[in-house]
Design an enzyme around this catalytic site. Structure first.
Site, short mmCIF file in Angstrom:
data_model
loop_
_atom_site.label_atom_id
_atom_site.label_comp_id
_atom_site.label_asym_id
_atom_site.label_seq_id
_atom_site.Cartn_x
_atom_site.Cartn_y
_atom_site.Cartn_z
N TYR A 72 42.41 42.02 0.47
CA TYR A 72 42.87 41.71 -1.02
C TYR A 72 43.84 42.65 -1.33
O TYR A 72 43.81 43.92 -1.52
CB TYR A 72 41.73 41.99 -1.84
CG TYR A 72 40.54 41.06 -1.79
CD1 TYR A 72 40.48 39.73 -1.02
CD2 TYR A 72 39.33 41.09 -2.38
CE1 TYR A 72 39.31 38.89 -0.84
CE2 TYR A 72 38.13 40.38 -2.44
CZ TYR A 72 38.16 39.12 -1.47
OH TYR A 72 37.11 38.16 -1.38
N PRO A 229 32.41 29.52 -7.95
CA PRO A 229 31.27 29.14 -8.65
C PRO A 229 31.24 28.27 -9.97
O PRO A 229 30.34 27.74 -10.30
CB PRO A 229 30.48 30.46 -9.22
CG PRO A 229 31.85 31.10 -9.61
CD PRO A 229 32.71 31.00 -8.36
N LEU A 230 32.61 27.88 -10.27
CA LEU A 230 32.93 26.81 -11.10
C LEU A 230 33.44 25.85 -10.78
O LEU A 230 34.15 24.98 -11.53
CB LEU A 230 33.48 27.61 -12.52
CG LEU A 230 32.86 28.52 -13.37
CD1 LEU A 230 33.74 29.31 -14.17
CD2 LEU A 230 31.46 28.07 -13.82
N PRO A 235 43.56 22.26 -6.47
CA PRO A 235 43.98 21.24 -7.46
C PRO A 235 43.31 19.91 -7.18
O PRO A 235 43.50 19.52 -5.86
CB PRO A 235 45.43 21.16 -7.55
CG PRO A 235 45.93 22.42 -7.01
CD PRO A 235 44.79 22.86 -6.03
#
Length: 316
Positions: A72, A229-230, A235
């Site tokens: 990261y 999680p959402l 896209p």
């Protein structure tokens, strides 16, 4: 680095704040069911003080489970964690291996699946975090779904060879426990003898392809830590926050649709732990506040009736 805190908008100390979402279990210890996924701290690369302050705020609000990786931000995120977290915060830091930074390449990451690369990844995480042991390390595999990077032949590595290396690292004390990421049901079954403590796969209200895998994790006392999680991993893919039932539940509760989506996950199974990420303090607080939401049976039934429409796109 290994605190306890409450969702809210007032400044508190870790000792005063209950854990967001109450307590769950990971690697044999209690942690907040809503933790913090640190990947987006890299968006604050130009304002390091803000990155440190955001992580400190999460601890003040009770977060004691932070998810990271050396790749990261090519070490930047781990360096922020090293600066921000204190020993007496008692935060459980979870990292992952299976990829490595590739800042000069066509992608910011390259795959690093071979046993010797996993060991190098652990050493990079230890150095970046400034610790002698990483409490939990997830092996990010290539078993389920799309990966955006090319997959050379030498990166198709047998699970047993990888687990043998990670077990050796655990025996050496460099890692405390082993988790898996982006795996199938069969891979988890094969890995169970190694003592798996968590699984990270893409999973949300609109992407429930891994329900059998979640159930096995519950049976085996393995934490289920979904990323995306959402929904909306790419896209064009469904987003939880676009669902009419989610929007209606949010309006009735006076909450944001994203909070309903996170709360549903916590209600869905007791072994679910969340690691939503953000680079914004207000968004952080809203995520943690989702842990205080109670969804009644009628609302849960409406949400459960939302069909799974997202293909299994597992990458992070």
């Amino acid at each position: 680095m290994t605190s306890e805190g409450t969702p809210g908008r007032t400044t508190t100390t870790p000792e005063e704040s209950p854990r967001p979402g109450a307590a769950g279990r990971l690697a044999g210890r209690a942690v907040s069911r809503i933790g913090y996924g640190a990947m987006q701290l890299d968006r604050l690369r130009g304002d390091r003080d803000a990155a440190v302050a955001l992580l400190r705020r999460s601890v003040e609000l009770g977060v004691d489970h932070v998810d990271t990786a050396h790749f990261y931000g090519n070490g930047f995120v781990n360096d922020v964690i090293r600066e921000a977290l204190r020993d007496d915060d008692d935060v459980l830091v979870v990292s992952k291996v299976g990829a490595a930074p590739d800042p000069g390449g066509p992608f910011p990451l390259r795959l690093a699946q071979r046993p010797e690369e996993l060991r190098t990844g652990i050493e990079d995480n230890l150095a970046g975090l400034g610790v002698e042991q990483i409490p939990v390390v997830n092996l990010r595999r290539l078993d389920s779904g799309h990966t955006p990077m090319p997959v050379p032949d030498d990166q198709l590595v047998d699970l047993d060879d990888q687990l043998a290396e990670l077990t050796s690292l655990r025996d050496e004390g460099k890692i405390g426990a082993i988790g898996l990421s982006s795996v199938t049901l069969d891979v988890l079954r094969r890995a169970l003898p190694a003592g798996i403590v968590c699984v990270q796969n893409a999973y949300s209200l609109v992407a429930r392809d891994d329900e059998d895998l979640l159930r096995l994790c519950g049976d085996e006392d393995i934490a289920w830590v979904p990323f995306f999680p959402l929904g909306g991993a790419r896209p064009g893919l469904p987003k939880v926050t676009d669902e009419p039932a989610v929007i209606a539940a949010a309006k009735a509760a006076g909450r944001a649709p994203a909070q309903i989506g996170l709360a549903w996950l916590l209600h869905h199974a007791p072994n679910v732990l969340l690691i939503p990420g953000t680079a914004d303090t207000g968004h952080l607080e809203a995520n943690l506040e989702a842990g205080a939401l109670t969804l009644d049976e009628a609302t849960l039934a409406e949400l459960d009736a939302i069909p799974t429409r997202s293909p299994g796109t597992h990458h992070d």
